[in-house]
Design an enzyme around this catalytic site. Structure first.
Site, PDB file in Angstrom:
ATOM      1  N   GLY A 121       7.165   5.229   7.802  1.00 44.80           N
ATOM      2  CA  GLY A 121       6.176   6.274   8.060  1.00 44.80           C
ATOM      3  C   GLY A 121       6.395   6.864   9.435  1.00 44.80           C
ATOM      4  O   GLY A 121       7.521   6.858   9.959  1.00 44.80           O
ATOM      5  N   SER A 122       5.322   7.349  10.032  1.00 45.52           N
ATOM      6  CA  SER A 122       5.453   8.076  11.291  1.00 45.52           C
ATOM      7  C   SER A 122       5.667   7.126  12.472  1.00 45.52           C
ATOM      8  O   SER A 122       5.250   5.961  12.438  1.00 45.52           O
ATOM      9  CB  SER A 122       4.190   8.904  11.527  1.00 45.52           C
ATOM     10  OG  SER A 122       3.076   8.039  11.627  1.00 45.52           O
ATOM     11  N   THR A 123       6.259   7.649  13.512  1.00 49.23           N
ATOM     12  CA  THR A 123       6.464   6.881  14.735  1.00 49.23           C
ATOM     13  C   THR A 123       5.119   6.499  15.358  1.00 49.23           C
ATOM     14  O   THR A 123       4.955   5.397  15.879  1.00 49.23           O
ATOM     15  CB  THR A 123       7.353   7.706  15.697  1.00 49.23           C
ATOM     16  OG1 THR A 123       8.633   7.851  15.070  1.00 49.23           O
ATOM     17  CG2 THR A 123       7.518   7.041  17.036  1.00 49.23           C
ATOM     18  N   GLU A 134      10.691   1.801   9.780  1.00 53.59           N
ATOM     19  CA  GLU A 134      11.539   2.969   9.503  1.00 53.59           C
ATOM     20  C   GLU A 134      10.690   4.199   9.815  1.00 53.59           C
ATOM     21  O   GLU A 134       9.772   4.528   9.057  1.00 53.59           O
ATOM     22  CB  GLU A 134      11.944   2.992   8.025  1.00 53.59           C
ATOM     23  CG  GLU A 134      12.709   1.771   7.577  1.00 53.59           C
ATOM     24  CD  GLU A 134      14.089   1.667   8.194  1.00 53.59           C
ATOM     25  OE1 GLU A 134      14.636   2.705   8.623  1.00 53.59           O
ATOM     26  OE2 GLU A 134      14.611   0.540   8.264  1.00 53.59           O
ATOM     27  N   LYS A 185       0.840  -1.198   0.000  1.00 53.29           N
ATOM     28  CA  LYS A 185       0.000   0.000   0.000  1.00 53.29           C
ATOM     29  C   LYS A 185       0.875   1.247   0.000  1.00 53.29           C
ATOM     30  O   LYS A 185       1.598   1.498   0.967  1.00 53.29           O
ATOM     31  CB  LYS A 185      -0.894   0.021   1.244  1.00 53.29           C
ATOM     32  CG  LYS A 185      -1.983   1.083   1.144  1.00 53.29           C
ATOM     33  CD  LYS A 185      -2.709   1.289   2.442  1.00 53.29           C
ATOM     34  CE  LYS A 185      -2.034   2.324   3.300  1.00 53.29           C
ATOM     35  NZ  LYS A 185      -1.901   3.642   2.673  1.00 53.29           N
ATOM     36  N   CYS A 236      12.998  12.156   5.862  1.00 48.04           N
ATOM     37  CA  CYS A 236      13.223  11.755   7.254  1.00 48.04           C
ATOM     38  C   CYS A 236      14.682  11.959   7.653  1.00 48.04           C
ATOM     39  O   CYS A 236      15.003  11.962   8.827  1.00 48.04           O
ATOM     40  CB  CYS A 236      12.811  10.318   7.457  1.00 48.04           C
ATOM     41  SG  CYS A 236      13.680   9.226   6.344  1.00 48.04           S
ATOM     42  N   GLU A 254       9.200  15.885  15.742  1.00 44.00           N
ATOM     43  CA  GLU A 254       9.462  15.966  14.306  1.00 44.00           C
ATOM     44  C   GLU A 254       8.464  16.935  13.659  1.00 44.00           C
ATOM     45  O   GLU A 254       7.266  16.835  13.889  1.00 44.00           O
ATOM     46  CB  GLU A 254       9.299  14.578  13.685  1.00 44.00           C
ATOM     47  CG  GLU A 254       9.662  14.559  12.221  1.00 44.00           C
ATOM     48  CD  GLU A 254       9.433  13.185  11.577  1.00 44.00           C
ATOM     49  OE1 GLU A 254       8.341  12.623  11.764  1.00 44.00           O
ATOM     50  OE2 GLU A 254      10.344  12.705  10.893  1.00 44.00           O
TER      51      GLU A 254
HETATM   52  N1  NAD Z   1      12.781   6.286   8.597  1.00 41.58           N
HETATM   53  C1  NAD Z   1      12.500   6.407   7.312  1.00 41.58           C
HETATM   54  O1  NAD Z   1      13.108   5.779   6.451  1.00 41.58           O
HETATM   55  C2  NAD Z   1      11.390   7.311   6.866  1.00 41.58           C
HETATM   56  C3  NAD Z   1      11.305   7.629   5.524  1.00 41.58           C
HETATM   57  C4  NAD Z   1      10.282   8.470   5.096  1.00 41.58           C
HETATM   58  C5  NAD Z   1       9.345   8.966   5.997  1.00 41.58           C
HETATM   59  N2  NAD Z   1       9.455   8.645   7.284  1.00 41.58           N
HETATM   60  C6  NAD Z   1       8.490   9.188   8.242  1.00 41.58           C
HETATM   61  O2  NAD Z   1       7.174   9.169   7.696  1.00 41.58           O
HETATM   62  C7  NAD Z   1       6.385  10.224   8.222  1.00 41.58           C
HETATM   63  C8  NAD Z   1       5.665  10.958   7.104  1.00 41.58           C
HETATM   64  O3  NAD Z   1       4.934  10.068   6.353  1.00 41.58           O
HETATM   65  P1  NAD Z   1       3.351   9.837   6.532  1.00 41.58           P
HETATM   66  O4  NAD Z   1       2.717  11.069   7.088  1.00 41.58           O
HETATM   67  O5  NAD Z   1       2.873   9.261   5.264  1.00 41.58           O
HETATM   68  O6  NAD Z   1       3.330   8.747   7.680  1.00 41.58           O
HETATM   69  P2  NAD Z   1       2.098   7.901   8.184  1.00 41.58           P
HETATM   70  O7  NAD Z   1       2.607   7.060   9.291  1.00 41.58           O
HETATM   71  O8  NAD Z   1       0.914   8.729   8.421  1.00 41.58           O
HETATM   72  O9  NAD Z   1       1.728   6.989   6.937  1.00 41.58           O
HETATM   73  C9  NAD Z   1       2.665   6.124   6.336  1.00 41.58           C
HETATM   74  C10 NAD Z   1       1.906   5.008   5.646  1.00 41.58           C
HETATM   75  O10 NAD Z   1       1.288   4.189   6.624  1.00 41.58           O
HETATM   76  C11 NAD Z   1      -0.108   4.112   6.430  1.00 41.58           C
HETATM   77  N3  NAD Z   1      -0.687   4.004   7.764  1.00 41.58           N
HETATM   78  C12 NAD Z   1      -1.013   5.010   8.618  1.00 41.58           C
HETATM   79  N4  NAD Z   1      -1.494   4.493   9.765  1.00 41.58           N
HETATM   80  C13 NAD Z   1      -1.455   3.144   9.642  1.00 41.58           C
HETATM   81  C14 NAD Z   1      -1.819   2.054  10.497  1.00 41.58           C
HETATM   82  N5  NAD Z   1      -2.299   2.247  11.712  1.00 41.58           N
HETATM   83  N6  NAD Z   1      -1.652   0.807  10.037  1.00 41.58           N
HETATM   84  C15 NAD Z   1      -1.132   0.587   8.813  1.00 41.58           C
HETATM   85  N7  NAD Z   1      -0.798   1.557   7.963  1.00 41.58           N
HETATM   86  C16 NAD Z   1      -0.941   2.833   8.369  1.00 41.58           C
HETATM   87  C17 NAD Z   1      -0.440   5.346   5.638  1.00 41.58           C
HETATM   88  O11 NAD Z   1      -1.633   5.180   4.931  1.00 41.58           O
HETATM   89  C18 NAD Z   1       0.782   5.471   4.736  1.00 41.58           C
HETATM   90  O12 NAD Z   1       0.698   4.582   3.637  1.00 41.58           O
HETATM   91  C19 NAD Z   1       7.364  11.091   8.960  1.00 41.58           C
HETATM   92  O13 NAD Z   1       7.249  10.827  10.328  1.00 41.58           O
HETATM   93  C20 NAD Z   1       8.719  10.626   8.464  1.00 41.58           C
HETATM   94  O14 NAD Z   1       9.800  10.829   9.312  1.00 41.58           O
HETATM   95  C21 NAD Z   1      10.442   7.825   7.743  1.00 41.58           C
HETATM   96  O1  2VS Z   2      12.460  10.152   4.086  1.00 39.49           O
HETATM   97  C1  2VS Z   2      13.195   9.205   4.230  1.00 39.49           C
HETATM   98  C2  2VS Z   2      14.240   8.871   3.352  1.00 39.49           C
HETATM   99  C3  2VS Z   2      14.601   7.604   3.220  1.00 39.49           C
HETATM  100  C4  2VS Z   2      15.636   7.239   2.346  1.00 39.49           C
HETATM  101  C5  2VS Z   2      15.926   5.972   2.045  1.00 39.49           C
HETATM  102  O2  2VS Z   2      15.207   4.951   2.462  1.00 39.49           O
HETATM  103  C6  2VS Z   2      17.041   5.641   1.241  1.00 39.49           C
HETATM  104  O3  2VS Z   2      17.785   6.521   0.833  1.00 39.49           O
HETATM  105  O4  2VS Z   2      17.211   4.454   1.001  1.00 39.49           O
END
Ligand code: NAD
Ligand code: 2VS
Length: 485
Positions: free
Chosen positions: A231-233, A253, A178, A287, A389
């Site tokens: 995605g988000s923490t 991640e 997804k 991120c 964040e």
């Molecule tokens: N560590 C990394 O590699 C990395 C990379 C990119 C983004 N991020 C983080 O992602 C966040 C921004 O992205 P976002 O707003 O799309 O994050 P988000 O957590 O809202 O959503 C991420 C994905 O998860 C899905 N999702 C949301 N809640 C869910 C649940 N309870 N169960 C299953 N799926 C769920 C969403 O539909 C989306 O596809 C920031 O916190 C950012 O730091 C981390």
């Molecule tokens: O926003 C997060 C960025 C993630 C980057 C990677 O996963 C990568 O460079 O492989």
């Protein structure tokens, strides 16, 4: 192949492009114009169930397909991504708001690299054997897990989606995936590419929908044995709570609040140019962006002045124009959140040195969601602005006197994803790198990515590592065989 954006995005299940079973859709907005330009399936558990059935049916054949055959198909996907660079980049920019030149230069090329990297990687993946002198021999098989779930965010849509599905597929799994509902288009176009490349039906299934309904149904499905999530923490916590008692493998991640540590002996020009990028690239929505800039006191004022001058020059505007260095913020919801964080910084006593406000777009972008690069000083390490964040074009400046103080500031965070260190002293670089609590450390560079290295964070930034063998190990189940001789 027609890779233009359709009015209604379809799910990709069992090789078919199909409407969501419940018939419901959500609006898909272009954040640079505010225009609703397509409809995204609002899928639920029924679509997930159909995808699991298709994935299970495809697994026996895909998991025993030769590595060379898997390589050929995945490599073909990489080639088709390259051949359709322009269409994919435009889709990414229209969904996400990022500058088109950035989609063309970074996001889409990286998506094809991900496929090419794991297509070739699986041909070189080998496992261990342990000889017990003349008593026995152990060898370890690494077998595909079965059906796995991959869930990705909106900030680097195709780049992060392919970073998961490519190793999952290369390792012989079938995937239920997804993309973010905020940026679904490039993943939809990828489903057309996968069909064209000859990926067998059901091996990859792409379902579009929201987190709580569709994403949660993937996480909770008993037949999906591993979850790779970026995605988000906050969402990572919810996912872990569901997946852990089901004993699923999880790779999370999550967010970051990364320190950019600048010592006085750095290579000034390189540090300045890179710090502007690491602060504001992709509107700060990476991120890995360095959102807490820590500067040695003796160069603090000089840094501040030049950093502001350079950030001021980042033109904010229509992402289709090459002159725009900053595009739109991804959604209205996120735009409101980032502006709210800037308000909070002011309430906490922060001084806005640059930006701090929305920018009105011109022409077709007059209803777009733009925020000026924002630089804040005067806040200590423990306030919410420096602990939470923001994930937007907002950075804070803090100064330090000693290496110990720099480390203390850097490590005052619940997050531990990435850190950047600027110094010409290699001993100090090595010492500080060893003491910063982050999974990824860049010295005198930023976002220099070698796809073979472990990628992931400490603390609230997640569990597990992606990249290279780590990803292929995650997507396989080790089985040790001990033969007594
Ligand atoms: N560590 C990394 O590699 C990395 C990379 C990119 C983004 N991020 C983080 O992602 C966040 C921004 O992205 P976002 O707003 O799309 O994050 P988000 O957590 O809202 O959503 C991420 C994905 O998860 C899905 N999702 C949301 N809640 C869910 C649940 N309870 N169960 C299953 N799926 C769920 C969403 O539909 C989306 O596809 C920031 O916190 C950012 O730091 C981390
Ligand atoms: O926003 C997060 C960025 C993630 C980057 C990677 O996963 C990568 O460079 O492989």
């Amino acid at each position: 192949m027609n890779l233009s954006a359709p009015s209604h995005i379809a799910n990709y299940i069992g090789g078919n492009l199909q409407a969501p079973i419940n018939g419901n859709y959500m609006d898909n907005m272009n954040p640079a114009t505010g225009e609703i330009y397509s409809q995204t399936p609002d899928s639920d558990g029924a679509d997930v169930e159909a995808a699991v059935v298709a994935a299970k049916a495809a697994f026996p054949k895909w998991s025993t397909t030769t590595l060379e055959e898997r390589f050929k198909i995945l490599n073909r996907i990489a080639e088709l991504i390259d051949q359709n660079l322009d269409a994919l980049a435009l889709a990414e920019t229209n969904d996400n708001g990022k500058p088109l030149w950035l989609s063309k230069r970074v996001d889409i090329p990286r998506a094809s690299s991900n496929f090419r990297f794991f297509a070739t990687g699986i041909m070189h993946f080998s496992t261990e054997s342990h000889n017990m002198e003349d008593k026995a021999i152990n060898y370890t098989l690494r077998q595909p897990i079965g059906v796995v779930g991959c869930i990705s965010p909106w900030n680097l849509p195709l780049y992060l989606f392919t970073w998961k599905i490519a190793p999952a597929l290369a390792a012989g799994n079938c995937v239920v995936s997804k993309p973010s509902e905020v940026t679904p288009m490039s993943a939809y176009l990828l489903s057309i590419i996968c069909k064209e490349a000859g990926l067998p039906d059901g091996v990859l299934n792409i379902i579009h929908g929201g987190g709580p309904k569709c994403g949660a149904a993937i996480v909770a499905h008993p037949q999906i044995k591993a979850i790779s999530f970026t995605g988000s923490t906050r969402a990572g916590k919810d996912i872990a709570a569901v997946a852990a008692p089901m004993f699923k493998k999880i790779s999370l991640e999550l967010g970051g609040k990364n320190p950019n540590i600048i010592f006085a002996d750095c290579n000034w020009d390189k540090m300045m140019a890179t710090s502007v990028q690491s602060s504001f690239s992709n509107q700060g929505q990476i991120c890995l962006c360095g959102s807490r800039i820590l500067v040695e006191e003796s160069i603090y004022e000089k840094f501040k002045e030049e950093f502001i001058a350079r950030a001021k020059k980042l033109t904010v505007g229509d992402p289709l124009q090459d002159s725009s260095k900053q595009g739109a913020i991804v959604s209205k919801l996120h735009y409101d959140k980032v502006l709210g964080c800037i308000e909070l910084a002011k309430q906490e006593g922060g001084k806005i040195l640059l930006g701090g406000n929305a920018v009105k777009g011109e022409g077709r972008c007059e209803n777009g969601m733009f925020i000026k690069p924002t630089i804040i000083e005067g806040l200590g390490p423990n306030c919410r602005t420096n602990m939470e964040e923001i994930f937007g074009p907002v950075v804070t400046l803090q100064s330090f006197k000693t290496e110990e103080e720099a480390l203390e500031l850097a490590n005052t965070s619940d997050y531990g994803l990435a850190a950047t260190i600027w110094t010409q002293d290699v001993s100090r670089a090595n010492r500080v790198a060893g003491k910063v609590h982050s999974g990824i450390i860049w010295v005198n560079c930023w976002l220099l990515r070698d796809l073979r290295t472990p990628f992931g964070g400490f603390k609230s930034s997640g569990v597990g590592r992606e990249g290279g063998w780590d990803a292929l190990r995650f997507f396989t189940e080790p089985k040790n065989v001990c033969i007594e001789l």
